[in-house]
Write an enzyme that holds these catalytic residues in place. Structure first.
Site: not given
Ligand code: GLA
Length: 718
Positions: A459, A529
């Site tokens: 990420d 997301d």
């Molecule tokens: C980001 C990612 C999510 C999740 C969060 C965790 O927003 O896109 O899918 O993994 O971080 O903190």
């Protein structure tokens, strides 16, 4: 990339013309009487004997002197150039004039290297070209070398300038977005002036994506029309500029973002640009996407030419957020395995003092309060349940509240004495520093060596700010824009080499780091997301213009959805997610026995069609863009033995029926039997008919109401 998949470039020494003939495309350029390397032709494939010559640049007026507007392949800023240059630089002695002329060439397998130089100034630029034999997609990059006796600073360096045939009826499609709302498809006319698509954020970003498609005429669409398209393989700040000049000449110039750029080269040093890939088709933007998808699967993805099928995964994030622990995750794992899930992924919260997004990033040690015996018991349990194990990491970031930051406050991007802006309570580690790079590699290498892990969700949750590199001399600091991204690639490459069984997902708070550069080093990407299945129809549709369903992960999550509060049926959620790599992100402890029963069935169905969905040819039948009421896609396997149709109605209107769906890409003579995964056909629809029937007559689906969906499989009858 293996040269054997590239077409062999040709050079006609009498006309001084270079030709790349690949797939259904010819790309030609020549050296004109002034020594400029000029684009001659880019379009549908020509006959080998067709005459192609480079023309001398005309003088139009005193304001448009010779060469100022000629279609140069890679123009230096100098002489009387007024068009957008591919390269602009400064010499320490004050000279800023750079006139690049053809010098020589070399053909090595599928690689065509053309040397341009400004002999007096002592700058050499080697242009590299290759053309994928199957798709006709051309890859271009430049190697810029300081052969002068003094330092130079590069103000801007493109990977390539692509020239289109002069016309006044082009329009541009491109992708824009934001967090939880990525992949909006935009269209605008190409008119005299410029359109700039870019990221100044340090990474790819989701505001624009480095992809374009330009079509000609007023009626180009999915199936018809000339389309030129391309994508830049770079995950740092980038820019694509579409210029139409006063002569109606259209150029697309793309590479490093010139904004805040400044790359010093001492005598003898050089800079390589990223690769910019581009293609042409006469069969509409649907075919442009299919060519991109095939190119990505066979030539970009690390496991190409046949990338592994995406396993059905479970991810804990929406279920447990930061509250991960051994007992809770094990409970979810047992439930997931019983549904047929193949990979279990523990998301954020397993490390350091990570109970919220305020602390812990940078401290990649297992949190012993949550996992008293380390990760091993959970990993063993997951493996025992027949699933592979994955873990979330965000290696390029640090919370100020972390042991890493307390020990190394100088490791982040910053300007001396200035504030350090936070984003999600975190800062960006300066990966351009060799010590930071070594640390990040070592931490991940150890994590993978000490734990039996098959997958990392990598990420990256904020933009750069204050991109200083105080350890370097002031005039060297802007190298950070290149060095950071190259070091990121290097870490990924070495991790893959050392741990070949590990797959990696590129995530950036959703889809903010999706490009052909990161794709070459990762196996899948997280488009957004936003997991609402209706919003996802548009998100996934936009994504598919540039990127392959083989990489696109899509989860079934809880209802109502956390992003927009919309409630939807499990059927709708599953069918929406089955258009990509299927995942489950819901809290399985809240699912009823009938939810579980339905999920088991969908997952089992998915396994019978996923090769077609992930690696087949995608046809977008009904567009969900612009909040349209309907959406439909069809995927056809390479051997045309199976087609999978998904149809969605966001909103029912009046007594209107769902549009007849005419299939594409089937074998017209073969017979196909259809079977519904969910939903039903209109009365009178046959079970079995020829490919021609399904493609010409089509199928009517009985859909009524809001947020309704259908999934249909067509299997060829032997
Ligand atoms: C980001 C990612 C999510 C999740 C969060 C965790 O927003 O896109 O899918 O993994 O971080 O903190």
């Amino acid at each position: 990339m293996a040269a054997s998949h590239d077409a062999k470039p040709r050079f006609d020494a009498t006309q001084k013309v270079f030709r790349l003939d690949a797939g259904k495309v010819t790309y030609a350029m020549g050296v004109n009487a002034d020594g400029m390397l000029q684009n001659i032709y880019w379009g549908a494939r020509l006959e080998d004997a067709d005459p192609l010559v480079a023309l001398p640049a005309p003088e139009r007026s005193s304001f448009d002197p010779k060469g100022a507007l000629s279609l140069q392949e890679y123009a230096g800023w100098g002489g009387s150039l007024t068009a957008t240059p591919a390269l602009k630089l400064r010499f320490d002695d004050g000279n800023r004039d750079l006139v690049l002329r053809y010098d020589s060439y070399r053909i090595d397998g599928g690689d065509l290297a053309i040397l341009l130089r400004d002999a007096q100034a002592g700058v050499k630029v080697t242009l590299h070209y290759s053309a994928d034999a199957s798709t006709g997609i051309v890859g271009r990059s430049a190697h810029i070398e300081n052969g002068s006796g003094q330092p130079i600073t590069i103000d801007s360096a493109a990977a390539a300038t692509w020239s289109l045939p002069p016309a006044n009826d082009y329009s541009l499609r491109y992708l824009t977005g934001t967090w939880a709302g990525e992949w909006h498809l935009q269209t605008r006319p190409v008119a005299p002036g410029a359109t700039v698509l870019e990221s100044r954020r340090g990474s790819t970003g989701d505001e624009n994506n480095p992809w374009f498609a330009i079509g000609r005429g007023s009626d180009w669409n999915e199936d018809h029309g000339d389309v030129w398209f391309g994508a830049l393989a770079w995950s740092g700040s980038w820019q694509l500029r579409v210029d139409e000049d006063i002569l109606g000449q259209v150029r697309v110039t793309g590479g490093f973002n010139p904004f805040d750029f400044g790359y010093r080269l001492k005598p003898g040093e050089s800079l390589d640009t990223p690769v910019f890939y581009a293609g042409y088709t006469g069969d509409g933007v649907g075919e442009a996407s299919r060519l991109m998808h095939r190119f990505e699967r066979t030539r970009v993805l690390p496991e190409g030419p046949t990338p592994k099928i995406r396993p059905v995964l479970y991810n804990s994030w929406e279920a447990t957020e930061f509250k991960v622990d051994e007992v809770g995750q094990e409970r979810l794992a047992v439930k997931a395995a019983a549904l047929g899930v193949e990979r279990f992924v523990v998301d954020d919260g397993w490390f350091g003092a990570r109970d919220s997004d305020h602390a812990g990033l940078g401290d990649w040690v297992v949190n012993r309060r949550k996992f008293p015996n380390g990760l091993k018991p959970l990993i063993d349990r997951v493996h025992g349940l027949g699933m592979s194990f994955g873990l979330w990491v965000e290696p390029e970031m640090v919370n100020p509240d972390s042991d890493l930051y307390r020990a190394h406050p100088d490791w982040v991007l910053n300007f001396t004495g200035r504030d350090r802006s936070l984003g999600r309570n975190q800062m960006v580690l300066n990966l351009a520093r060799e010590d930071v790079k070594a640390h990040v590699f070592e931490v991940l290498d150890r994590l993978l060596a000490e734990n039996d892990i098959q997958f990392l969700k990598w990420d990256y949750n904020r933009n750069w700010s204050e991109p200083g590199w105080p350890q370097m001399a002031p005039d060297e600091q802007q190298k950070v824009y290149v060095a950071y991204t190259r070091n990121l690639y290097d870490i990924l490459r070495r991790l893959r080499e050392k741990h070949p069984g590990v797959e990696i997902e590129s995530c950036s708070g959703g889809g903010a780091r999706v490009d052909l550069g990161i794709m070459a080093l990762t196996d899948e990407v997280w488009p957004s997301d936003n997991t609402d299945p209706s919003d996802r129809l548009s998100i996934q549709d936009g994504f598919s213009y540039a990127y392959a369903p083989a990489t696109m992960m899509a989860w079934v999550t809880g209802s109502p959805n956390w992003v927009n509060g919309r409630s939807s049926s499990l059927d709708f959620r599953f069918l929406s997610s089955m258009q990509g790599g299927l995942g489950i992100g819901a809290n399985l402890l809240e699912w009823t026995a009938s939810d579980e029963e339905a999920a088991r069935r969908y997952i089992a169905e998915y396994k019978t069609i996923r090769a077609t969905v992930q690696q087949g040819e995608l046809y977008r039948l009904l567009s969900p863009q612009g909040r349209a009421p309907w959406s439909a896609t069809e995927s056809v396997s390479a051997d045309r033995a199976q087609a999978v149709l998904f149809a969605f109605q966001r909103q029912g209107e009046e007594a209107r029926a769902f549009p007849t769906l005419r299939l594409r890409g089937l074998d017209p003579k073969a017979r196909y039997r259809m079977r519904f995964i969910h939903g039903k056909a209109a009365p009178g629809t046959p079970d079995t008919a020829s490919g021609a029937y399904w493609m010409q007559r089509g199928i009517d689906i009985a859909i009524k109401g809001d947020l309704q969906a259908a999934g249909v499989v067509f299997d060829r009858v032997r």
